[in-house]
Motif scaffolding. Structure first.
Motif, PDB file in Angstrom:
ATOM      1  N   GLN A   1      40.624  56.453  50.813  1.00  0.00           N
ATOM      2  CA  GLN A   1      39.738  56.768  49.692  1.00  0.00           C
ATOM      3  C   GLN A   1      38.424  57.359  50.199  1.00  0.00           C
ATOM      4  OE1 GLN A   1      40.721  56.395  46.541  1.00  0.00           O
ATOM      5  NE2 GLN A   1      38.815  57.130  45.661  1.00  0.00           N
ATOM      6  N   LEU A   2      37.878  56.756  51.231  1.00  0.00           N
ATOM      7  CA  LEU A   2      36.630  57.250  51.813  1.00  0.00           C
ATOM      8  C   LEU A   2      36.809  58.679  52.329  1.00  0.00           C
ATOM      9  CD1 LEU A   2      33.740  56.960  52.864  1.00  0.00           C
ATOM     10  CD2 LEU A   2      34.701  55.812  54.894  1.00  0.00           C
ATOM     11  N   ALA A   3      37.885  58.921  53.048  1.00  0.00           N
ATOM     12  CA  ALA A   3      38.151  60.263  53.580  1.00  0.00           C
ATOM     13  C   ALA A   3      38.274  61.279  52.441  1.00  0.00           C
ATOM     14  CB  ALA A   3      39.414  60.255  54.429  1.00  0.00           C
ATOM     15  N   GLY A   4      38.969  60.901  51.386  1.00  0.00           N
ATOM     16  CA  GLY A   4      39.125  61.796  50.243  1.00  0.00           C
ATOM     17  C   GLY A   4      37.800  62.104  49.567  1.00  0.00           C
ATOM     18  N   GLY A   5      36.955  61.110  49.448  1.00  0.00           N
ATOM     19  CA  GLY A   5      35.645  61.312  48.848  1.00  0.00           C
ATOM     20  C   GLY A   5      34.754  62.204  49.698  1.00  0.00           C
ATOM     21  N   LEU A   6      34.788  61.989  50.995  1.00  0.00           N
ATOM     22  CA  LEU A   6      34.005  62.834  51.906  1.00  0.00           C
ATOM     23  C   LEU A   6      34.476  64.280  51.838  1.00  0.00           C
ATOM     24  CD1 LEU A   6      33.783  60.413  54.951  1.00  0.00           C
ATOM     25  CD2 LEU A   6      31.853  61.207  53.553  1.00  0.00           C
ATOM     26  N   TYR A   7      35.793  64.444  51.802  1.00  0.00           N
ATOM     27  CA  TYR A   7      36.344  65.803  51.716  1.00  0.00           C
ATOM     28  C   TYR A   7      35.924  66.466  50.404  1.00  0.00           C
ATOM     29  CZ  TYR A   7      39.505  69.733  51.712  1.00  0.00           C
ATOM     30  OH  TYR A   7      39.998  71.005  51.674  1.00  0.00           O
ATOM     31  N   ALA A   8      36.057  65.739  49.309  1.00  0.00           N
ATOM     32  CA  ALA A   8      35.708  66.293  47.997  1.00  0.00           C
ATOM     33  C   ALA A   8      34.234  66.679  47.912  1.00  0.00           C
ATOM     34  CB  ALA A   8      36.055  65.283  46.895  1.00  0.00           C
ATOM     35  N   ALA A   9      33.389  65.964  48.662  1.00  0.00           N
ATOM     36  CA  ALA A   9      31.963  66.253  48.666  1.00  0.00           C
ATOM     37  C   ALA A   9      31.601  67.361  49.657  1.00  0.00           C
ATOM     38  CB  ALA A   9      31.179  64.985  48.992  1.00  0.00           C
ATOM     39  N   GLY A  10      32.605  67.882  50.348  1.00  0.00           N
ATOM     40  CA  GLY A  10      32.355  68.965  51.299  1.00  0.00           C
ATOM     41  C   GLY A  10      31.908  68.509  52.670  1.00  0.00           C
ATOM     42  N   HIS A  11      32.015  67.219  52.950  1.00  0.00           N
ATOM     43  CA  HIS A  11      31.647  66.674  54.260  1.00  0.00           C
ATOM     44  C   HIS A  11      32.896  66.647  55.159  1.00  0.00           C
ATOM     45  CE1 HIS A  11      27.696  65.525  52.767  1.00  0.00           C
ATOM     46  NE2 HIS A  11      28.314  65.033  51.691  1.00  0.00           N
TER      47      HIS A  11
ATOM     48  N   ASN B   1      33.607  67.438  58.341  1.00  0.00           N
ATOM     49  CA  ASN B   1      33.594  66.812  59.668  1.00  0.00           C
ATOM     50  C   ASN B   1      33.673  65.296  59.566  1.00  0.00           C
ATOM     51  OD1 ASN B   1      33.477  68.950  61.652  1.00  0.00           O
ATOM     52  ND2 ASN B   1      31.462  69.451  60.811  1.00  0.00           N
ATOM     53  N   ASP B   2      32.944  64.729  58.611  1.00  0.00           N
ATOM     54  CA  ASP B   2      33.002  63.277  58.414  1.00  0.00           C
ATOM     55  C   ASP B   2      34.382  62.853  57.919  1.00  0.00           C
ATOM     56  OD1 ASP B   2      30.330  62.965  59.181  1.00  0.00           O
ATOM     57  OD2 ASP B   2      29.615  63.275  57.132  1.00  0.00           O
ATOM     58  N   ALA B   3      34.943  63.632  56.998  1.00  0.00           N
ATOM     59  CA  ALA B   3      36.286  63.329  56.493  1.00  0.00           C
ATOM     60  C   ALA B   3      37.298  63.371  57.628  1.00  0.00           C
ATOM     61  CB  ALA B   3      36.681  64.310  55.397  1.00  0.00           C
ATOM     62  N   LEU B   4      37.159  64.359  58.516  1.00  0.00           N
ATOM     63  CA  LEU B   4      38.070  64.493  59.650  1.00  0.00           C
ATOM     64  C   LEU B   4      38.022  63.260  60.538  1.00  0.00           C
ATOM     65  CD1 LEU B   4      40.028  66.322  61.266  1.00  0.00           C
ATOM     66  CD2 LEU B   4      38.012  67.177  62.479  1.00  0.00           C
ATOM     67  N   SER B   5      36.837  62.778  60.831  1.00  0.00           N
ATOM     68  CA  SER B   5      36.691  61.584  61.672  1.00  0.00           C
ATOM     69  C   SER B   5      37.381  60.377  61.048  1.00  0.00           C
ATOM     70  CB  SER B   5      35.214  61.261  61.898  1.00  0.00           C
ATOM     71  OG  SER B   5      34.596  62.272  62.633  1.00  0.00           O
ATOM     72  N   VAL B   6      37.167  60.197  59.754  1.00  0.00           N
ATOM     73  CA  VAL B   6      37.780  59.059  59.062  1.00  0.00           C
ATOM     74  C   VAL B   6      39.301  59.217  59.017  1.00  0.00           C
ATOM     75  CG1 VAL B   6      37.943  57.835  56.855  1.00  0.00           C
ATOM     76  CG2 VAL B   6      35.712  58.560  57.711  1.00  0.00           C
ATOM     77  N   GLN B   7      39.774  60.424  58.727  1.00  0.00           N
ATOM     78  CA  GLN B   7      41.224  60.661  58.654  1.00  0.00           C
ATOM     79  C   GLN B   7      41.890  60.422  60.002  1.00  0.00           C
ATOM     80  OE1 GLN B   7      40.990  64.654  57.144  1.00  0.00           O
ATOM     81  NE2 GLN B   7      41.695  64.020  55.110  1.00  0.00           N
ATOM     82  N   GLU B   8      41.283  60.893  61.074  1.00  0.00           N
ATOM     83  CA  GLU B   8      41.876  60.696  62.402  1.00  0.00           C
ATOM     84  C   GLU B   8      41.916  59.226  62.777  1.00  0.00           C
ATOM     85  OE1 GLU B   8      39.502  63.398  64.738  1.00  0.00           O
ATOM     86  OE2 GLU B   8      41.095  64.913  64.674  1.00  0.00           O
ATOM     87  N   ALA B   9      40.839  58.496  62.492  1.00  0.00           N
ATOM     88  CA  ALA B   9      40.820  57.058  62.777  1.00  0.00           C
ATOM     89  C   ALA B   9      41.864  56.329  61.943  1.00  0.00           C
ATOM     90  CB  ALA B   9      39.425  56.491  62.502  1.00  0.00           C
TER      91      ALA B   9
END
Length: 107
Positions: A20-30, A32-40
């Motif tokens: 959910q966090l990764a999806g929210g970061l992605y939707a907000a255009g963040h 690089n942050d989404a990538l870090s969360v998705q990889e972890a």
């Protein structure tokens, strides 16, 4: 998602909150942050032996993030892996396999 972050990493709600966090970061255009969360999250899911279909969903999202960051070669590699995984898991006529094939072909 904050409610579940204090739980152990092996908790399924923790894993869902990370998605959910990764999806929210992605939707907000963040991206690089989404990538870090998705990889972890993907790494943790692999260690916990999460079902292959779920891993493929997470990898598909990861490929989208790589593409959004302009890392098209990496995105293409992951989309190929997702298609191959869906093909092995579900067969060539399954809707999810066809969707993965389309995603791969349109890269």
């Amino acid at each position: 998602w904050k409610t579940y972050m204090g739980r152990p990493e092996t908790d399924r709600f923790w894993l869902l909150s990370m998605r959910q966090l990764a999806g929210g970061l992605y939707a907000a255009g963040h991206y690089n942050d989404a990538l870090s969360v998705q990889e972890a999250n993907l790494s943790m899911m692999r260690r916990l032996h999460v079902p292959e279909g779920v891993l493929l969903d997470v990898q598909s999202n990861l490929a989208t993030t790589y593409a959004s960051l302009g890392r098209h070669e990496r995105a293409l590699q992951i989309k190929r892996d997702v298609y191959s995984g869906r093909l092995k898991l579900l067969g060539e006529e399954h809707e999810s396999t066809l969707r993965a094939a389309n995603n791969y072909a349109s890269s």
